[in-house]
Design an enzyme around this catalytic site. Structure first.
Site, mmCIF file in Angstrom:
data_model
loop_
_atom_site.group_PDB
_atom_site.id
_atom_site.type_symbol
_atom_site.label_atom_id
_atom_site.label_comp_id
_atom_site.label_asym_id
_atom_site.label_seq_id
_atom_site.Cartn_x
_atom_site.Cartn_y
_atom_site.Cartn_z
ATOM 1 N N SER A 1 17.063 -15.372 -40.416
ATOM 2 C CA SER A 1 18.164 -15.359 -39.447
ATOM 3 C C SER A 1 17.726 -15.504 -37.993
ATOM 4 C CB SER A 1 18.961 -14.060 -39.592
ATOM 5 O OG SER A 1 18.104 -12.957 -39.442
ATOM 6 N N ASP B 1 23.380 -7.641 -32.485
ATOM 7 C CA ASP B 1 23.779 -6.657 -33.494
ATOM 8 C C ASP B 1 22.575 -5.771 -33.790
ATOM 9 O OD1 ASP B 1 22.119 -8.038 -35.247
ATOM 10 O OD2 ASP B 1 23.755 -9.095 -36.242
ATOM 11 N N HIS C 1 19.507 -8.398 -34.610
ATOM 12 C CA HIS C 1 19.311 -9.717 -33.992
ATOM 13 C C HIS C 1 19.459 -9.705 -32.473
ATOM 14 C CE1 HIS C 1 20.929 -10.556 -38.137
ATOM 15 N NE2 HIS C 1 19.785 -11.202 -38.157
#
Ligand SMILES: *[C@@H]1O[C@H](CO)[C@@H](O)[C@H](O)[C@H]1NC(C)=O
Ligand SMILES: *[C@@H]1O[C@H](CO)[C@@H](O)[C@H](O)[C@H]1NC(C)=O
Ligand SMILES: *[C@@H]1O[C@H](CO)[C@@H](O)[C@H](O)[C@H]1NC(C)=O
Ligand SMILES: *[C@@H]1O[C@H](CO)[C@@H](O)[C@H](O)[C@H]1NC(C)=O
Length: 350
Positions: free
Chosen positions: A46, A324, A327
């Site tokens: 990610s 978040d 991340h």
């Protein structure tokens, strides 16, 4: 005179005709892209994914609010590492593999998939080996030529899902050292495979300080990073750096592998922001996420059955470091990117 002109013009027209056919041909059969343009091939999770994980939070509100202004598959409010590396190479962000049939492959392909690892961490997500298999298949189909690959750069980002999976599977932290060894071993196999496919510059991200992720700093009320976990990152990075050094020594007269020190770039940015926050408490604490879930798990992007949001947003995402609980925000990535410049210059492929 006029007759001669026609005779002279005819071959020219023919040539034009042939040329236009060739140009048409390249469009159809891929492969022969602009030889001078760099392509970026991205592998990982990610931290690098720009749209491969359909149905994940990255495709839900409020992801993408800063860039591109709506959810579009990035695990951030905006740009992620891949976007910045592409901009460094002066190309557009490469197309996510999932969108390969509907978008240009001129700038390369992003195979990175949120949640994945070097090993199998998701039931339904391509681990890094599978991501490299995908590039290999495209090469076999002549989507990219040797020339394309020679002037290409690979970005390899592995930001810790393997460790999470390892610990969740009820293994103890004391076993982590041997796990790190097997992880780096496989990572080394992966990057060599990427090089053997014909890519001459491979940028490898070091592991960020995992003890600073908001999901972890919850235990310190986001006041400080958890050193014990940062040590895991440090051990990982030490071994990775040794391995990369050895790999480069095997390459005579060229340096193929470049490391991107995400560890120190994260730490240094966080420290700077903490100092500013200490001086002015209205600025954001870099150890807190902007999009805060309502518990231990990341619920940023979740709504309940009544459509009630399970998260809250900070006032100014552009001032946060973390978007978040794992991340970085676009602001975070941008700051990290500015600290990677000297390493990135080693990617000079010409
Ligand atoms: C793209 O096209 C190939 C070949 O036509 C097909 O096998 C593949 O499933 C398609 N992929 C996507 C994501 O649409
Ligand atoms: C990656 O995934 C494939 C397919 O699920 C699996 O066969 C392979 O063992 C995995 N590789 C690693 C290194 O875990
Ligand atoms: C985890 O390990 C402990 C001790 O070995 C054991 O008692 C427990 O059942 C394990 N939990 C799971 C989910 O496997
Ligand atoms: C603190 O930061 C806020 C927001 O950036 C700014 O408006 C304010 O002037 C700052 N206060 C001080 C004392 O620097």
């Amino acid at each position: 005179m006029a007759k001669q002109l026609i005779i002279m013009l005819l071959p020219l027209l023919l040539l034009l005709f042939i040329l236009s056919e060739v140009v048409e041909g390249t469009k159809k059969s891929y492969g022969v892209y602009d030889k001078n343009s760099v392509k970026l091939f991205v592998f990982g999770d990610s931290y690098a994914d720009t749209g491969n994980f359909m149905g994940s939070p990255s495709y839900k509100q409020p992801y993408g609010i800063t860039f591109p202004g709506k959810p579009a598959g990035r695990f951030s409010d905006g740009r992620v590492l891949t976007d910045y590396i592409a901009s460094f190479l002066k190309i557009k962000t490469p197309t996510p593999y999932a969108l390969r049939n509907s978008s240009t492959l001129q700038n390369g392909i992003n195979f990175a998939y949120g949640g994945t690892g070097v090993f199998q961490t998701l039931t339904n997500g391509p681990n890094m080996t599978v991501q490299i298999d995908s590039l290999e298949k495209l090469i076999k189909q002549n989507v990219y030529t040797k020339q394309d690959l020679q002037s290409s750069v690979a970005l390899v980002v592995n930001s810790g899902n393997d460790y999470t999976a390892f610990l969740v599977n009820n293994r103890s932290i004391t076993e982590i050292k041997s796990f790190t060894t097997s992880l780096i071993n496989q990572l080394s196999i992966n990057v060599q495979r990427i090089h053997n496919l014909g890519i001459n510059k491979v940028a490898i991200g070091l592991l960020e300080p995992i003890g600073c992720l908001p999901e972890i700093t919850l235990v310190t009320f986001h006041l400080s990073c958890v050193d014990l976990l940062n040590l895991v990152s440090e051990d990982h990075n030490k071994l990775l750096l040794q391995t990369v050094l050895q790999l480069n020594q095997q390459q005579v007269g060229k340096s193929v592998y470049v490391t991107l020190d995400l560890y120190n770039a994260f730490l240094s940015t966080i420290k700077t922001m903490q100092k500013k926050h200490d001086e002015n408490s209205t600025l954001m604490n870099p150890l807190k996420s902007c999009c805060e879930g309502d518990g231990l798990t990341n619920t940023c992007g979740k709504v309940d059955d009544n459509g009630e949001k399970k998260y809250s947003l900070c006032e100014k995402p552009k001032l946060s470091f973390f978007w978040d609980n794992v991340h970085p925000s676009q602001n975070g990535w941008h700051a990290v990117y500015t600290l990677l410049q000297s390493s990135l210059h080693q990617l000079n492929y010409r």
